[in-house]
Design a protein around this motif. Structure first.
Motif, PDB file in Angstrom:
ATOM      1  N   SER A  59      89.286  77.752  -0.601  1.00 45.66           N
ATOM      2  CA  SER A  59      89.663  76.664   0.305  1.00 45.66           C
ATOM      3  C   SER A  59      89.408  75.283  -0.288  1.00 45.66           C
ATOM      4  N   ASP A  60      88.350  75.100  -1.079  1.00 45.87           N
ATOM      5  CA  ASP A  60      88.058  73.776  -1.668  1.00 45.87           C
ATOM      6  C   ASP A  60      89.119  73.422  -2.705  1.00 45.87           C
ATOM      7  N   PHE A  87      91.135  70.577   1.542  1.00 45.92           N
ATOM      8  CA  PHE A  87      91.010  72.029   1.702  1.00 45.92           C
ATOM      9  C   PHE A  87      92.274  72.637   2.278  1.00 45.92           C
ATOM     10  N   ASN A 112      93.263  76.282   4.672  1.00 45.54           N
ATOM     11  CA  ASN A 112      92.737  77.467   5.363  1.00 45.54           C
ATOM     12  C   ASN A 112      93.563  78.710   5.033  1.00 45.54           C
ATOM     13  N   SER A 135      93.439  78.085  -2.695  1.00 46.49           N
ATOM     14  CA  SER A 135      93.177  76.958  -3.610  1.00 46.49           C
ATOM     15  C   SER A 135      92.820  77.383  -5.029  1.00 46.49           C
ATOM     16  N   LYS A 137      94.651  67.855   5.967  1.00 47.39           N
ATOM     17  CA  LYS A 137      93.414  68.411   5.399  1.00 47.39           C
ATOM     18  C   LYS A 137      93.111  67.795   4.035  1.00 47.39           C
ATOM     19  N   PHE A 160      84.452  70.426  -0.158  1.00 47.94           N
ATOM     20  CA  PHE A 160      84.791  70.774   1.222  1.00 47.94           C
ATOM     21  C   PHE A 160      83.782  71.708   1.903  1.00 47.94           C
ATOM     22  N   VAL A 161      83.675  72.950   1.445  1.00 47.05           N
ATOM     23  CA  VAL A 161      82.831  73.912   2.185  1.00 47.05           C
ATOM     24  C   VAL A 161      81.378  73.447   2.197  1.00 47.05           C
TER      25      VAL A 161
END
Ligand SMILES: NC(=O)c1ccc[n+]([C@@H]2O[C@H](COP(=O)([O-])OP(=O)(O)OC[C@H]3O[C@@H](n4cnc5c(N)ncnc54)[C@H](OP(=O)(O)O)[C@@H]3O)[C@@H](O)[C@H]2O)c1
Length: 306
Positions: A66-67, A91, A93, A97, A108, A125-126
Motif C-alpha cells: 500500500s505504501d 497509498f 488500498n 504498490s 490518496k 503511509f502505514v
C-alpha cells in the motif's frame, strides 16, 4: 510490460514473485504513478501467509503493498490538482504498490516535498498514519511519560518522535543495538525481556501515564501492571485486548488520510521527523526484503525500489 509483485496462493516468502503485468489504466479519479519507492510492512506478510484470511481475504493472483511514492505518469478523467511529472507520495488500498506502475486514487496522494527522500516518502503511509493514530489514541500531552514497545520498528521510531514532539518523556523498549538511535532521538531506551517492568519503573521514576504497544505479546498486560489506565493504552498488534481489558486498538484505519500524510511529509521537510531506512532492496529482491522484515529486528523501514 511493467513488472509487479504477485502471489498465486497463501504461503511463505517463496510464493512471492515479480512478473510482467498489463499496464494499469487510470480509471476516472485515479492517477497512474511510476513508483520510485514502496515500503513493506508486517501486515502484508500476514495477509500473504493467510493469517488474516477471514478479516482481509486475498483473491488470486494477488498483488501486494500500500505504501508508495513516485512520479505521475498519466491522469484519469476528472483528476485535477496533479499534473504529469509531479512527485507524489501516498497509498493504495488495492494491494498494488509493490510494482513499477500503480493506478492510485487521487485522493490518496499528496505532493512529495522535494527535500523528502524517495525512501522516506515511499514508506511513510502505514507506519506514519499508525504512529499518528496511536499517539492520538493515548492522548499524549506535554509532561507525560509514555512507554512504547517495539520502539525501534517502523511504527515505533515514528511514534517515539511524535510523542517527543508533543513534549512527553518517552521510554522506548528495544534491543541494546538500537538504544543509540533512541537516545539520539530524545527517548530513554530500556531493554525488553525478563525484568522489564522493574527497568521501566526505574526509568520512569515510578509514573507511567500512557503505553503504546507496537509489538503484541504481553505488552498490554505489562502496561496495566505498570498502572496505566486502560483508556491510555493503545495496542496495534493485540486486537483481543480491547474486549478483554478495555484498551484501545487504534491503528492506520483511523488516520489513513491525505491530510495526515501531508502533515507527516511537512514534518519531515521541516526536520521534525525522520524515517530511518534500514535497507533498500530492488523490486526483484522482494523475497529477500521480507526475509529481513520477518526477522522482526528492523530499525525503521525496509523499502523496495522498482
Ligand atoms: N493495527 C494497525 O493499523 C497496524 C499498522 C501497522 C503495523 N501494525 C502491526 O504493528 C506491529 C509493528 O509493526 P512495524 O511495522 O513497526 O514492525 P517492524 O518494523 O517489523 O518492528 C520490528 C521491531 O520489533 C521489535 N521487537 C522484536 N521483538 C520484540 C519484543 N519481544 N519486544 C519488543 N519489541 C520487539 C524490534 O526491536 P529490536 O530490533 O530492537 O529487538 C524491531 O525494531 C506489527 O505486528 C504490525 O503487524 C499494525
Amino acid at each position: 510490460m511493467p513488472r509487479a509483485v504477485r502471489f498465486d496462493a497463501y504461503g511463505g516468502i517463496d510464493v512471492l514473485k515479480v512478473v510482467e503485468v498489463e499496464r494499469p489504466v487510470p480509471a476516472p479519479g485515479r492517477v497512474l504513478v511510476r513508483v520510485r519507492a514502496a515500503g513493506i510492512n508486517p501486515g502484508e506478510a500476514s495477509i500473504r501467509g493467510g493469517r488474516l484470511a477471514k478479516r482481509f481475504p486475498a483473491t488470486f493472483p494477488s498483488g501486494e503493498g500500500s505504501d508508495l511514492a513516485g512520479v505521475v505518469e498519466e491522469l484519469g478523467e476528472g483528476v485535477d490538482g496533479f499534473g504529469v511529472g509531479d512527485e507524489v507520495l501516498g497509498f493504495t488500498n488495492d494491494r498494488a504498490s509493490h510494482a513499477e506502475l500503480v493506478a492510485a486514487e487521487a485522493d490518496k496522494l499528496v505532493p512529495k516535498p522535494r527535500s523528502v527522500t524517495w525512501e522516506a516518502a515511499g514508506s511513510l503511509f502505514v507506519a506514519g498514519t499508525t504512529a499518528v493514530a496511536a499517539v492520538r489514541a493515548v492522548g499524549v500531552r506535554a509532561g507525560d511519560t509514555v512507554v512504547i514497545s517495539a520502539a525501534a520498528g517502523g511504527v515505533g521510531t515514528l511514534a517515539v518522535q511524535l510523542a517527543r514532539n508533543a513534549g512527553a518523556t518517552v521510554i522506548g523498549l528495544a534491543s541494546p543495538e538500537h538504544h543509540g538511535w533512541l537516545t539520539d532521538h530524545g527517548a530513554v531506551p530500556v531493554r525488553y525481556g525478563d525484568g522489564v517492568a522493574e527497568r521501566i519503573r526505574e526509568a520512569a521514576d515510578g509514573r507511567v501515564d500512557a503505553f503504546i504497544d507496537a509489538f503484541g505479546a504481553q505488552y498490554v498486560e505489562l502496561a496495566l501492571e505498570l498502572g496505566v489506565a486502560p483508556e491510555r493504552v493503545d495496542t496495534i498488534a493485540n486486537f483481543a485486548a480491547k474486549e478483554r481489558y478495555g484498551v484501545k486498538t487504534e491503528g492506520t484505519a483511523v488516520a489513513a488520510s491525505a491530510e495526515v500524510l501531508a502533515e507527516l511529509a511537512a514534518m519531515i521537510r521541516d526536520g521534525r521527523l525522520q524515517v530511518p531506512i534500514a535497507r533498500v532492496y530492488p523490486l526483484d529482491q522482494v523475497q529477500a526484503a521480507y526475509r529481513e522484515l520477518e526477522k522482526r529486528h528492523t530499525l525503521g523501514k525496509i523499502v523496495l525500489r522498482p
